[in-house]
Design a protein around this motif. Structure first.
Motif, mmCIF file in Angstrom:
data_model
loop_
_atom_site.group_PDB
_atom_site.id
_atom_site.type_symbol
_atom_site.label_atom_id
_atom_site.label_comp_id
_atom_site.label_asym_id
_atom_site.label_seq_id
_atom_site.Cartn_x
_atom_site.Cartn_y
_atom_site.Cartn_z
ATOM 1 N N ALA A 91 0.821 -1.217 0.000
ATOM 2 C CA ALA A 91 0.000 0.000 0.000
ATOM 3 C C ALA A 91 0.850 1.259 0.000
ATOM 4 O O ALA A 91 0.484 2.261 -0.633
ATOM 5 C CB ALA A 91 -0.937 -0.008 1.194
ATOM 6 N N ASN A 92 1.968 1.240 0.705
ATOM 7 C CA ASN A 92 2.849 2.416 0.817
ATOM 8 C C ASN A 92 4.288 1.994 0.552
ATOM 9 O O ASN A 92 5.106 1.916 1.483
ATOM 10 C CB ASN A 92 2.716 3.062 2.189
ATOM 11 C CG ASN A 92 1.282 3.462 2.522
ATOM 12 O OD1 ASN A 92 0.646 2.865 3.381
ATOM 13 N ND2 ASN A 92 0.769 4.462 1.834
ATOM 14 N N PRO A 93 4.612 1.743 -0.711
ATOM 15 C CA PRO A 93 5.953 1.234 -1.035
ATOM 16 C C PRO A 93 7.044 2.267 -0.783
ATOM 17 O O PRO A 93 6.822 3.476 -0.908
ATOM 18 C CB PRO A 93 5.839 0.900 -2.517
ATOM 19 C CG PRO A 93 4.759 1.800 -3.028
ATOM 20 C CD PRO A 93 3.779 1.907 -1.911
ATOM 21 N N ALA A 94 8.223 1.784 -0.438
ATOM 22 C CA ALA A 94 9.386 2.654 -0.303
ATOM 23 C C ALA A 94 9.774 3.180 -1.679
ATOM 24 O O ALA A 94 9.419 2.594 -2.708
ATOM 25 C CB ALA A 94 10.538 1.874 0.322
ATOM 26 N N PRO A 95 10.496 4.297 -1.739
ATOM 27 C CA PRO A 95 10.919 4.825 -3.044
ATOM 28 C C PRO A 95 11.668 3.791 -3.869
ATOM 29 O O PRO A 95 12.508 3.045 -3.356
ATOM 30 C CB PRO A 95 11.828 5.997 -2.658
ATOM 31 C CG PRO A 95 11.313 6.438 -1.325
ATOM 32 C CD PRO A 95 10.901 5.187 -0.625
ATOM 33 N N ASN A 96 11.288 3.728 -5.154
ATOM 34 C CA ASN A 96 11.951 2.871 -6.139
ATOM 35 C C ASN A 96 11.937 1.398 -5.749
ATOM 36 O O ASN A 96 12.946 0.690 -5.837
ATOM 37 C CB ASN A 96 13.383 3.365 -6.369
ATOM 38 C CG ASN A 96 13.438 4.806 -6.815
ATOM 39 O OD1 ASN A 96 12.779 5.202 -7.770
ATOM 40 N ND2 ASN A 96 14.214 5.624 -6.106
ATOM 41 N N THR A 97 10.759 0.929 -5.331
ATOM 42 C CA THR A 97 10.575 -0.486 -5.018
ATOM 43 C C THR A 97 10.382 -1.284 -6.299
ATOM 44 O O THR A 97 9.499 -0.970 -7.107
ATOM 45 C CB THR A 97 9.353 -0.683 -4.103
ATOM 46 O OG1 THR A 97 9.592 -0.042 -2.851
ATOM 47 C CG2 THR A 97 9.079 -2.157 -3.863
ATOM 48 N N GLY A 98 11.189 -2.305 -6.498
ATOM 49 C CA GLY A 98 11.080 -3.146 -7.684
ATOM 50 C C GLY A 98 10.443 -4.488 -7.361
ATOM 51 O O GLY A 98 10.802 -5.144 -6.381
ATOM 52 N N LEU A 99 9.463 -4.894 -8.174
ATOM 53 C CA LEU A 99 8.787 -6.179 -8.017
ATOM 54 C C LEU A 99 8.622 -6.813 -9.398
ATOM 55 O O LEU A 99 8.750 -6.134 -10.428
ATOM 56 C CB LEU A 99 7.403 -6.003 -7.372
ATOM 57 C CG LEU A 99 7.359 -5.418 -5.950
ATOM 58 C CD1 LEU A 99 5.905 -5.162 -5.543
ATOM 59 C CD2 LEU A 99 8.045 -6.332 -4.955
ATOM 60 N N SER A 100 8.307 -8.109 -9.431
ATOM 61 C CA SER A 100 8.102 -8.766 -10.719
ATOM 62 C C SER A 100 7.215 -9.993 -10.578
ATOM 63 O O SER A 100 7.112 -10.581 -9.493
ATOM 64 C CB SER A 100 9.441 -9.170 -11.337
ATOM 65 O OG SER A 100 10.052 -10.202 -10.580
ATOM 66 N N VAL A 101 6.571 -10.320 -11.656
ATOM 67 C CA VAL A 101 5.927 -11.617 -11.826
ATOM 68 C C VAL A 101 6.760 -12.328 -12.883
ATOM 69 O O VAL A 101 6.708 -11.960 -14.060
ATOM 70 C CB VAL A 101 4.461 -11.477 -12.295
ATOM 71 C CG1 VAL A 101 3.846 -12.864 -12.484
ATOM 72 C CG2 VAL A 101 3.652 -10.644 -11.313
ATOM 73 N N PRO A 102 7.599 -13.293 -12.472
ATOM 74 C CA PRO A 102 8.581 -13.886 -13.390
ATOM 75 C C PRO A 102 7.972 -14.332 -14.718
ATOM 76 O O PRO A 102 6.943 -15.006 -14.750
ATOM 77 C CB PRO A 102 9.114 -15.085 -12.591
ATOM 78 C CG PRO A 102 8.951 -14.677 -11.163
ATOM 79 C CD PRO A 102 7.663 -13.893 -11.136
ATOM 80 N N GLY A 103 8.609 -13.863 -15.775
ATOM 81 C CA GLY A 103 8.170 -14.223 -17.116
ATOM 82 C C GLY A 103 7.019 -13.402 -17.647
ATOM 83 O O GLY A 103 6.655 -13.519 -18.824
ATOM 84 N N LEU A 104 6.435 -12.534 -16.799
ATOM 85 C CA LEU A 104 5.264 -11.764 -17.225
ATOM 86 C C LEU A 104 5.471 -10.249 -17.124
ATOM 87 O O LEU A 104 5.290 -9.522 -18.107
ATOM 88 C CB LEU A 104 4.033 -12.166 -16.403
ATOM 89 C CG LEU A 104 3.477 -13.566 -16.583
ATOM 90 C CD1 LEU A 104 2.301 -13.788 -15.647
ATOM 91 C CD2 LEU A 104 3.051 -13.783 -18.036
ATOM 92 N N LEU A 105 5.816 -9.770 -15.930
ATOM 93 C CA LEU A 105 5.815 -8.332 -15.681
ATOM 94 C C LEU A 105 6.982 -7.913 -14.791
ATOM 95 O O LEU A 105 7.398 -8.661 -13.898
ATOM 96 C CB LEU A 105 4.516 -7.915 -14.976
ATOM 97 C CG LEU A 105 3.180 -8.301 -15.608
ATOM 98 C CD1 LEU A 105 2.067 -8.075 -14.598
ATOM 99 C CD2 LEU A 105 2.938 -7.495 -16.874
ATOM 100 N N ASN A 106 7.475 -6.711 -15.030
ATOM 101 C CA ASN A 106 8.383 -6.025 -14.116
ATOM 102 C C ASN A 106 7.710 -4.734 -13.671
ATOM 103 O O ASN A 106 7.096 -4.031 -14.491
ATOM 104 C CB ASN A 106 9.720 -5.702 -14.783
ATOM 105 C CG ASN A 106 10.563 -6.939 -15.001
ATOM 106 O OD1 ASN A 106 10.506 -7.889 -14.219
ATOM 107 N ND2 ASN A 106 11.359 -6.944 -16.066
ATOM 108 N N LEU A 107 7.815 -4.418 -12.378
ATOM 109 C CA LEU A 107 7.158 -3.222 -11.857
ATOM 110 C C LEU A 107 8.126 -2.407 -11.008
ATOM 111 O O LEU A 107 8.972 -2.956 -10.306
ATOM 112 C CB LEU A 107 5.955 -3.585 -10.981
ATOM 113 C CG LEU A 107 4.854 -4.452 -11.573
ATOM 114 C CD1 LEU A 107 5.100 -5.916 -11.226
ATOM 115 C CD2 LEU A 107 3.490 -4.026 -11.038
#
Length: 285
Positions: free
Chosen positions: A188-204
Motif C-alpha cells: 500500500a505504501n511502497p518505499a521509493p523505487n521499489t522493484g517487483l516482478s511476476v517472473p516471465g510476465l511483468l516487471n514493476l
C-alpha cells in the motif's frame, strides 16, 4: 528671515522624505515562484502506439496562479485502447504564491476523486475497483486490479521537495475460466523505487522517484513493463513539483536611477539656498 528659512527647511525635508520613499519602493521585495505538473496514465503499445491522459500544469509568478490542461480528463482521451475501460483519471495541481506547490495524479475506480487540500495534501476518495487488462498468459488473462493507485508531491522555495505513492488494494491477478488468482499483492505504501516482478510476465517499479535539481521531485506511483504480448508498458500517476524559487520583481524605480533621483534632490535643495541668498542680497540693497 525666520519664515524663509522654515519654508526652505520644510521643502528640503519633504524632498528628502519623497526620495527615501521612492528608494524604499525601488528596493526589490522578494516574491516566491512555484510550479507543478501531473499525469494520470500513459499506456504504451508494442509498435509505438501511445495513449495518454495528457498533463495538467500549474505555475505561479509570485502573485497569480495559472493552471493549464485537464485536471479530470475523461477516459475518452485515451482513444480506442482496451487496457482500461472503466474508472477515473485524476491529475490535480496547485502552485501558490508563497513558494509552495503540490501535485497528485493517478487512477481510481468509478466514483472516485482526487483533489488537493490545505497544505498541499492529496485527498483521495477511492471508488469501485478499476481494472487494467495487461494481456494473456496462455488461456489466462492478466490484470492489474485496485481501488486506487496514485502519487503525490509537494515542494517549497527553501528549496525542498517530498513525495510518496499509495496503492489501495492493488494486485496482479490471473483469471482462468472466470476464476481469479492473485499472483502478486502490491504494498500500500511502497518505499521509493521499489522493484517487483511476476517472473516471465511483468516487471514493476513502485513509488519511482527522480530529481533533476535540489527542490525538484518527480514521483511515479507505478511503472509496469510487460514481457510479452501487445502491451509494452503502463505508467500510472506521475506527479512533479518544483523547482520553486525566491525571485525579486522588477523595482518600480530601477536602482541604477537612484543617483539621478538623489542628484535632482540636491539641485532642488541648492535652488532653495540660491533663492534664500538672493533674498538676503535684496534686503541689503
Amino acid at each position: 528671515m525666520h519664515k524663509v528659512r522654515s519654508g526652505v527647511a520644510r521643502a528640503a525635508t519633504a524632498i528628502a522624505g519623497g526620495l527615501v520613499m521612492a528608494l524604499a519602493v525601488a528596493s526589490p521585495a522578494m516574491a516566491d515562484t512555484s510550479q507543478s505538473s501531473a499525469s494520470a496514465l500513459q499506456i504504451s503499445l508494442v509498435g509505438g502506439g501511445l495513449a495518454s491522459s495528457g498533463t495538467a500544469s500549474a505555475t505561479n509568478d509570485g502573485t497569480t496562479e495559472s493552471i493549464s490542461g485537464n485536471t479530470n480528463p475523461p477516459l475518452a482521451v485515451l482513444g480506442g485502447q482496451t487496457v482500461i475501460t472503466a474508472g477515473v483519471l485524476g491529475q490535480s495541481v496547485r502552485a501558490y504564491n508563497d513558494g509552495t506547490s503540490a501535485a497528485c495524479a493517478g487512477v481510481l475506480g468509478a466514483g472516485g476523486a482526487i483533489t488537493i487540500g490545505a497544505g498541499g495534501s492529496c485527498i483521495v476518495t477511492p471508488g469501485s475497483e478499476v481494472t487494467l487488462n495487461l494481456g494473456a498468459n496462455g488461456l489466462a488473462t492478466i490484470s492489474l486490479v485496485a481501488d486506487a493507485i496514485y502519487s503525490e508531491c509537494t515542494a517549497t522555495s527553501s528549496p525542498s521537495a517530498t513525495g510518496s505513492a499509495t496503492l489501495v488494494n492493488a494486485r496482479i491477478v490471473s483469471t482462468l475460466l472466470g476464476i481469479p488468482t492473485t499472483l502478486l499483492s502490491l504494498p500500500a505504501n511502497p518505499a521509493p523505487n521499489t522493484g517487483l516482478s511476476v517472473p516471465g510476465l511483468l516487471n514493476l517499479t513502485l513509488n519511482g522517484q527522480t530529481s533533476s535539481a535540489t527542490g525538484q521531485l518527480t514521483v511515479t506511483a507505478l511503472d509496469l513493463s510487460a514481457l510479452g504480448g501487445a502491451l509494452a508498458s503502463v505508467v500510472i500517476g506521475s506527479s512533479s513539483c518544483g523547482v520553486n524559487a525566491v525571485a525579486p520583481p522588477i523595482p518600480v524605480i530601477p536602482l541604477a536611477g537612484a543617483p539621478v533621483a538623489l542628484g535632482l534632490g540636491a539641485v532642488v535643495a541648492g535652488t532653495g539656498g540660491f533663492f534664500l541668498h538672493r533674498r538676503r542680497a535684496a534686503r541689503r540693497s
